[in-house]
Design a protein around this motif. Structure first.
Motif, PDB file in Angstrom:
ATOM      1  N   PHE A 140       8.329   1.959   4.934  1.00  0.00           N
ATOM      2  CA  PHE A 140       7.205   1.853   4.109  1.00  0.00           C
ATOM      3  C   PHE A 140       6.432   0.458   4.470  1.00  0.00           C
ATOM      4  CE2 PHE A 140       8.824   5.236   1.915  1.00  0.00           C
ATOM      5  CZ  PHE A 140       7.812   5.844   1.324  1.00  0.00           C
ATOM      6  N   ARG A 141       7.291  -0.516   4.664  1.00  0.00           N
ATOM      7  CA  ARG A 141       6.876  -1.934   4.763  1.00  0.00           C
ATOM      8  C   ARG A 141       6.080  -1.720   6.284  1.00  0.00           C
ATOM      9  NH1 ARG A 141      12.097  -5.467   3.822  1.00  0.00           N
ATOM     10  NH2 ARG A 141      12.954  -3.474   4.718  1.00  0.00           N
ATOM     11  N   ASP A 142       6.751  -1.224   7.230  1.00  0.00           N
ATOM     12  CA  ASP A 142       6.278  -1.305   8.760  1.00  0.00           C
ATOM     13  C   ASP A 142       5.220  -0.221   8.925  1.00  0.00           C
ATOM     14  OD1 ASP A 142       8.246  -3.223   9.431  1.00  0.00           O
ATOM     15  OD2 ASP A 142       9.566  -1.697  10.545  1.00  0.00           O
ATOM     16  N   ILE A 143       5.153   0.715   8.039  1.00  0.00           N
ATOM     17  CA  ILE A 143       3.823   1.533   8.125  1.00  0.00           C
ATOM     18  C   ILE A 143       2.739   0.935   7.710  1.00  0.00           C
ATOM     19  CG2 ILE A 143       4.007   3.071   6.399  1.00  0.00           C
ATOM     20  CD1 ILE A 143       3.476   5.258   8.119  1.00  0.00           C
TER      21      ILE A 143
ATOM     22  N   TYR B  45      -2.025   4.213  -0.159  1.00  0.00           N
ATOM     23  CA  TYR B  45      -1.000   5.289  -0.681  1.00  0.00           C
ATOM     24  C   TYR B  45       0.209   4.660  -0.621  1.00  0.00           C
ATOM     25  CZ  TYR B  45       2.264   9.202  -0.679  1.00  0.00           C
ATOM     26  OH  TYR B  45       3.075  10.014  -0.799  1.00  0.00           O
ATOM     27  N   PHE B  46       0.383   4.103   0.639  1.00  0.00           N
ATOM     28  CA  PHE B  46       1.780   3.629   0.823  1.00  0.00           C
ATOM     29  C   PHE B  46       1.987   2.402   0.190  1.00  0.00           C
ATOM     30  CE2 PHE B  46       1.401   5.605   5.111  1.00  0.00           C
ATOM     31  CZ  PHE B  46       2.268   6.553   5.088  1.00  0.00           C
ATOM     32  N   GLU B  47       1.056   1.425   0.112  1.00  0.00           N
ATOM     33  CA  GLU B  47       1.265   0.013  -0.900  1.00  0.00           C
ATOM     34  C   GLU B  47       1.461   0.480  -2.222  1.00  0.00           C
ATOM     35  OE1 GLU B  47      -1.556  -3.291   1.257  1.00  0.00           O
ATOM     36  OE2 GLU B  47      -2.680  -1.699   0.147  1.00  0.00           O
ATOM     37  N   ILE B  48       0.823   1.683  -2.677  1.00  0.00           N
ATOM     38  CA  ILE B  48       0.972   1.959  -4.396  1.00  0.00           C
ATOM     39  C   ILE B  48       2.278   2.391  -4.554  1.00  0.00           C
ATOM     40  CG2 ILE B  48       0.415   3.564  -6.001  1.00  0.00           C
ATOM     41  CD1 ILE B  48      -2.524   3.550  -5.298  1.00  0.00           C
TER      42      ILE B  48
ATOM     43  N   GLY C 136       4.760  -0.616  -3.629  1.00  0.00           N
ATOM     44  CA  GLY C 136       4.641  -1.685  -4.739  1.00  0.00           C
ATOM     45  C   GLY C 136       5.254  -1.291  -5.998  1.00  0.00           C
ATOM     46  N   ALA C 137       5.015   0.089  -6.593  1.00  0.00           N
ATOM     47  CA  ALA C 137       5.258   0.324  -7.955  1.00  0.00           C
ATOM     48  C   ALA C 137       6.782   0.706  -8.139  1.00  0.00           C
ATOM     49  CB  ALA C 137       4.731   1.746  -8.234  1.00  0.00           C
ATOM     50  N   VAL C 138       7.513   1.149  -6.821  1.00  0.00           N
ATOM     51  CA  VAL C 138       8.895   1.480  -6.945  1.00  0.00           C
ATOM     52  C   VAL C 138       9.615  -0.135  -6.972  1.00  0.00           C
ATOM     53  CG1 VAL C 138      10.891   2.237  -5.462  1.00  0.00           C
ATOM     54  CG2 VAL C 138       8.778   3.401  -5.363  1.00  0.00           C
ATOM     55  N   GLY C 139       9.019  -0.985  -6.313  1.00  0.00           N
ATOM     56  CA  GLY C 139       9.666  -2.358  -6.487  1.00  0.00           C
ATOM     57  C   GLY C 139       9.578  -2.879  -7.800  1.00  0.00           C
ATOM     58  N   LYS C 140       8.564  -2.571  -8.539  1.00  0.00           N
ATOM     59  CA  LYS C 140       8.508  -3.020  -9.929  1.00  0.00           C
ATOM     60  C   LYS C 140       9.097  -2.197 -10.899  1.00  0.00           C
ATOM     61  CE  LYS C 140       4.790  -3.310 -13.403  1.00  0.00           C
ATOM     62  NZ  LYS C 140       5.241  -2.356 -14.311  1.00  0.00           N
TER      63      LYS C 140
ATOM     64  N   MET D 176       4.891   8.074 -13.501  1.00  0.00           N
ATOM     65  CA  MET D 176       4.186   7.034 -13.683  1.00  0.00           C
ATOM     66  C   MET D 176       3.302   6.665 -12.368  1.00  0.00           C
ATOM     67  SD  MET D 176       6.000   4.444 -16.110  1.00  0.00           S
ATOM     68  CE  MET D 176       7.727   4.538 -15.353  1.00  0.00           C
ATOM     69  N   ILE D 177       4.113   6.917 -11.552  1.00  0.00           N
ATOM     70  CA  ILE D 177       3.529   6.659  -9.847  1.00  0.00           C
ATOM     71  C   ILE D 177       2.745   7.683  -9.635  1.00  0.00           C
ATOM     72  CG2 ILE D 177       4.282   6.543  -7.663  1.00  0.00           C
ATOM     73  CD1 ILE D 177       6.855   5.143  -8.432  1.00  0.00           C
ATOM     74  N   VAL D 178       2.960   9.078  -9.876  1.00  0.00           N
ATOM     75  CA  VAL D 178       2.109  10.491  -9.612  1.00  0.00           C
ATOM     76  C   VAL D 178       0.903  10.008 -10.327  1.00  0.00           C
ATOM     77  CG1 VAL D 178       1.845  12.818 -10.338  1.00  0.00           C
ATOM     78  CG2 VAL D 178       3.926  11.825  -9.361  1.00  0.00           C
ATOM     79  N   LYS D 179       0.708   9.354 -11.613  1.00  0.00           N
ATOM     80  CA  LYS D 179      -0.536   9.164 -12.133  1.00  0.00           C
ATOM     81  C   LYS D 179      -1.365   7.914 -11.500  1.00  0.00           C
ATOM     82  CE  LYS D 179       0.589  10.373 -17.019  1.00  0.00           C
ATOM     83  NZ  LYS D 179       0.566   9.388 -18.402  1.00  0.00           N
ATOM     84  N   MET D 180      -0.520   7.082 -10.701  1.00  0.00           N
ATOM     85  CA  MET D 180      -1.356   6.136  -9.939  1.00  0.00           C
ATOM     86  C   MET D 180      -1.855   6.586  -8.709  1.00  0.00           C
ATOM     87  SD  MET D 180       1.606   3.135 -10.528  1.00  0.00           S
ATOM     88  CE  MET D 180       0.833   1.687  -9.676  1.00  0.00           C
ATOM     89  N   LEU D 181      -1.286   7.637  -8.294  1.00  0.00           N
ATOM     90  CA  LEU D 181      -1.731   8.217  -6.797  1.00  0.00           C
ATOM     91  C   LEU D 181      -2.637   9.416  -7.154  1.00  0.00           C
ATOM     92  CD1 LEU D 181       1.581   8.108  -5.265  1.00  0.00           C
ATOM     93  CD2 LEU D 181      -0.407   6.846  -4.553  1.00  0.00           C
ATOM     94  N   SER D 182      -3.244   9.505  -8.168  1.00  0.00           N
ATOM     95  CA  SER D 182      -4.153  10.664  -8.582  1.00  0.00           C
ATOM     96  C   SER D 182      -5.210  11.048  -7.516  1.00  0.00           C
ATOM     97  CB  SER D 182      -4.998  10.721 -10.115  1.00  0.00           C
ATOM     98  OG  SER D 182      -5.759   9.182  -9.904  1.00  0.00           O
TER      99      SER D 182
END
Length: 314
Positions: free
Chosen positions: A218-221, A255-258, A261-265, A279-285
């Motif tokens: 994710f970081r590299d993409i 998409y990748f940042e969300i 970032g959310a997984v890290g938080k 919660m992440i699914v909602k962020m990716l609506s």
């Protein structure tokens, strides 16, 4: 007797039409002055799409044709060659494979059969992975998923290695190679076509399709998307989905940042991957209608969590 002959003619016509309809024939789109793309379907390989799902492309130059990602099979590549031959009598002289995933490059076989002198390029990591067995794995997977539709396709390995920063002049046209870490597959190159202000992103970017991330970072993409955005080009050809402006790259990066970032938080808060998911699914609506969103989102969260955990020990 007349009725029998008439009936045989009807059957003959029916089977002829059915046979023609069964041949892949997706439309071609000119996306810039020299560049043409067949935008493939967004679904995963199946008997219905006959394994076709990527965006085979070509550049018509003064002395020849340059192909990028000829597809998953002989049939896909032959469809590409039919489009090329309808536009020009020039030979295919160069082929670029953006990464190891077989839906993008197993069409090398048909290209080399038609134009044996064509030179095939790829990242050295891709060449190594392919020769160590991944190519055969993709042949078997595509044949199984399509119930034999891709059968008969042979492996033609890329011959020439390209790395980040390489520049090529082909038939007077300028191409630059970009490669950022692991990115989508630990074998990726992005190809900047300078003359047309265009980039072939490979599967570092897709539009309206959720990408496979099994062997990605994710970081590299995200870094790969940043590289593509920083160039400020007019045209971007993604690995899947329609070609467009830099906005599709920004959308993919978001998409990748969300996710990362959310997984890290949520990881810092002590949540598990399945607790984070709603919660992440909602962020990716904005992406919920993209192909394979429901099938992939849980896996993406789990993979991002593994990467976050690994980053703690670096």
């Amino acid at each position: 007797m007349f009725n029998v002959i008439k009936l045989l003619c009807v059957f003959s016509l029916f089977f002829s039409i059915s046979s023609v309809a069964d041949v892949l024939d997706y439309p071609l789109k000119q996306v810039s002055e020299h560049t043409y793309v067949i935008h493939g379907p967004l679904e995963t390989p199946s008997p219905e799409n006959r394994g076709f799902m990527n965006n085979p492309a070509f550049i018509i130059a003064d002395q020849g044709v340059i192909v990028v990602d000829p597809g998953s099979s002989d049939e896909v590549s032959e469809m590409l060659l039919n489009h090329i031959k309808a536009l020009t009598k020039k030979p295919v002289t160069h082929v670029f494979n953006t990464h190891i995933h077989g839906d993008h490059w197993l069409g090398n076989d048909a290209i080399k059969s038609a134009w044996p002198d064509a030179i095939v390029y790829a990242d050295p990591r891709m060449i190594k992975k392919a020769k160590q067995g991944e190519a055969h794995g993709w042949i078997e997977l595509l044949n199984r998923l399509t119930e034999g539709a891709t059968e008969g396709t042979e492996i033609y390995y890329p011959e020439q290695a390209l790395v980040d920063g390489d520049q090529l002049t082909i038939h007077g046209l300028q191409l630059r190679i970009h490669s950022v870490g692991i990115a989508h597959s630990d074998s990726d190159i992005m190809i900047e076509f300078v003359d047309d202000s265009l980039m072939f992103t490979g599967d570092n970017v897709a539009y309206k399709r959720i990408l496979r991330m099994d062997d990605a970072s994710f970081r590299d993409i995200i870094k790969a998307c940043d590289r593509a955005i920083s160039l400020g080009l007019e045209h971007y050809v993604p690995g899947h989905g329609v070609s467009s402006s830099v906005e599709i790259v920004k959308l993919q990066k978001t998409y990748f940042e969300i996710i990362y970032g959310a997984v890290g938080k949520y990881y810092e808060e002590g949540l598990t991957d399945y607790e984070m998911k709603p919660m992440i699914v909602k962020m990716l609506s904005a992406y919920k209608d993209w192909a394979d969103f429901d099938a992939m989102i849980g896996k993406h969260i789990s993979l991002a969590l593994l990467e976050v955990e690994q980053a703690e020990f670096e």
